[in-house]
Design an enzyme around this catalytic site. Structure first.
Site, short mmCIF file in Angstrom:
data_model
loop_
_atom_site.label_atom_id
_atom_site.label_comp_id
_atom_site.label_asym_id
_atom_site.label_seq_id
_atom_site.Cartn_x
_atom_site.Cartn_y
_atom_site.Cartn_z
N GLU A 145 -0.56 -7.35 4.83
CA GLU A 145 -1.34 -6.18 5.22
C GLU A 145 -2.82 -6.53 5.42
OE1 GLU A 145 -0.16 -3.34 6.09
OE2 GLU A 145 1.90 -3.90 5.60
N GLU A 157 2.46 -8.19 13.99
CA GLU A 157 3.24 -8.40 12.76
C GLU A 157 3.52 -9.89 12.55
OE1 GLU A 157 3.99 -6.20 10.44
OE2 GLU A 157 2.86 -4.75 11.63
#
Length: 475
Positions: A336, A415
């Protein structure tokens, strides 16, 4: 000649009829495309009943079957809810639902002493009635999804009373934000002159930044309990990792997501030097209510894990707990924070604002076209709110579909980059195991149709992410 003559006759329709027909045609085209994709994926759910060889080391057959049935139920639900949605919107357009609701709003305002000159007030009544209608018609679907599908597969933790109170609270909070913001936006558009689109865009930019800033501190706590992560090894390691990449962390919270669902998540928020991290209690193995409930199951005798068991039984015991260990939580946060360090958050904001500016600019160009209003049943008036609805929701639909696909492709790229960032921090092994656990806890099905996943998946399929990590995974 006959066929071409019929085509020519079709183009003899008035422009407003052609616009209306094009909107309906596009909405059904999108629905049929989505149905086609969903059918391809449902075929995967139905036919892939055994764990593929490439998944044998990361998923046991029991979890695989549970995830298959869960996703199959969700897919079936999406089909029927999607069909209802497109039929409902078609009927609303065909029978003049939008102009009817606008006239009804005018009558409500008239009964309160506000005439047609109070367009903004009428617009707010229209919004209130429209969102109320949407909430009521969507309630049965939400109830079924929560208390049938999520309940059946062990995710729902809500009572009916809690659900209804929560729904009313969400509706109330939404109106408290939506109505004042909408009234100011409409006022800016009306007084902004030739360059109103610039002022409208700047206003929505400020509103979005303010909402992002205050959401977790003032809005989210109205629905969920946020508590500071207690002092200890996990908090210390999070702070050390944040400092190592210059992430300006100020607080770490644990949110009580388990009172709603056993799905897990983590995120960060805040601007400049005031950033916070939020961890769902379902993400943390030591916080999970499910783990506490499963500590002593009736009929289970003390045993030494792994003795005399098959590989599959050992996998079930190993994967029994919900959530991640501290090292795996750190790896998830490393991913994250990689989004922040690599500038993904800023890039997404920039893309969003460029798109917002472009839409407001095109809205400024199109708002004067009376034919657009006539296409949706507004022949004598051109309310600003209705113009926003027509142009942003209907006229921009093809553009929005293309943009959504492009953002999905970009998201998958981000991602992979965030995974690679966590790998550089030396967390590949822990992120690898965390992804497997999160997939198991959320009953994600690891086999997907390539076209369905290309169009819909904002995150890469599990096997692709694991392979990328495995290439250089630390031992």
């Amino acid at each position: 000649m006959g066929m071409w003559a019929s085509v020519d006759t079709m183009w003899d329709f008035p422009v407003e009829k052609r616009i209306f027909g094009a909107v309906l045609l596009f909405s059904w085209t999108v629905y049929l495309w989505e149905t086609f994709l969903a059918q391809r994926q449902r075929r995967i759910y139905r036919t892939t009943t055994h764990v593929p060889p490439e998944l044998a080391q990361i998923m046991d057959s029991d979890t695989f079957e549970k995830s298959r049935l869960y996703q199959l139920d969700k897919s079936t639900f999406s089909f029927w809810s999607g069909l209802y949605s497109v039929v409902e919107s078609t009927l609303i357009l065909l029978f003049g639902g939008i102009p009817y609701l606008w006239r009804l709003s005018g009558r409500v305002c008239g009964s309160a002493g506000f005439g047609p000159e109070y367009e903004i007030i009428q617009s707010l009544v229209f919004l209130l009635l429209a969102t109320l209608y949407s909430a009521l018609t969507g309630l049965p679907w939400s109830l079924y999804n929560t208390f049938v599908i999520e309940e059946k597969h062990g995710f729902n933790h809500q009572t009916l009373e809690f659900f209804l109170k929560d729904t009313i609270k969400k509706f109330t909070v939404t109106q408290c934000i939506l109505l004042p913001v909408s009234s100011l936006l409409l006022y800016i558009i009306k007084i902004g002159g030739d360059y109103f689109f610039i002022y409208a865009w700047l206003f929505t930019l400020v509103v979005s930044l303010v909402l992002v800033t205050i959401y977790a501190d003032y809005i989210a706590p109205l629905f969920d309990k946020f508590t500071p992560l207690p002092e200890g090894k996990l908090k210390q390691e999070i702070e050390v990792m944040a400092k190592s990449i210059d992430f300006p962390l100020t607080k770490v919270y644990v949110v009580e997501g388990s009172k709603r669902s056993s799905h897990s998540n983590a995120y960060f928020y805040g601007f400049f030097k005031n950033k916070r991290i939020v961890l769902f209690d379902t993400l943390l193995e030591e916080y999970s209510v499910q783990n506490k409930d499963n500590q002593e199951e009736p009929g289970m005798e003390p045993r030494n894990e792994g003795e005399g068991d098959s590989e599959e039984i050992r996998a079930k015991v190993k994967n029994k707990k919900q959530g991640c260990k501290n090292e795996e939580v750190l790896a998830v946060l490393g991913h994250e924070l990689g989004h922040w360090k690599l500038g993904h958050t800023i890039k997404n904001i920039i893309i969003s604002q460029i798109n917002s500016f472009l839409c407001f600019f095109l809205f400024g160009v199109l708002i004067g076209q009376k034919v657009l209003f006539a296409a949706f049943g507004f022949y004598d008036s051109q309310p600003t709110l209705i113009g926003l609805l027509i142009i942003f929701q209907f006229i921009f639909s093809p553009y929005n579909e293309v943009l959504s696909f492009c953002l999905t492709v970009l998201s998958r790229r981000f991602e992979f980059q965030a995974d690679a960032f966590a790998k550089k921090l030396g967390m590949a092994k822990d992120l690898y195991s965390a992804l497997i656990k999160l997939n198991k806890d959320n009953l994600g099905f690891p086999v997907s149709d390539w076209l369905f996943s290309t169009w819909h998946y904002s995150h890469p399929p599990l096997l692709e992410r694991l392979q990328a990590l495995k290439d250089k995974k630390q031992d």
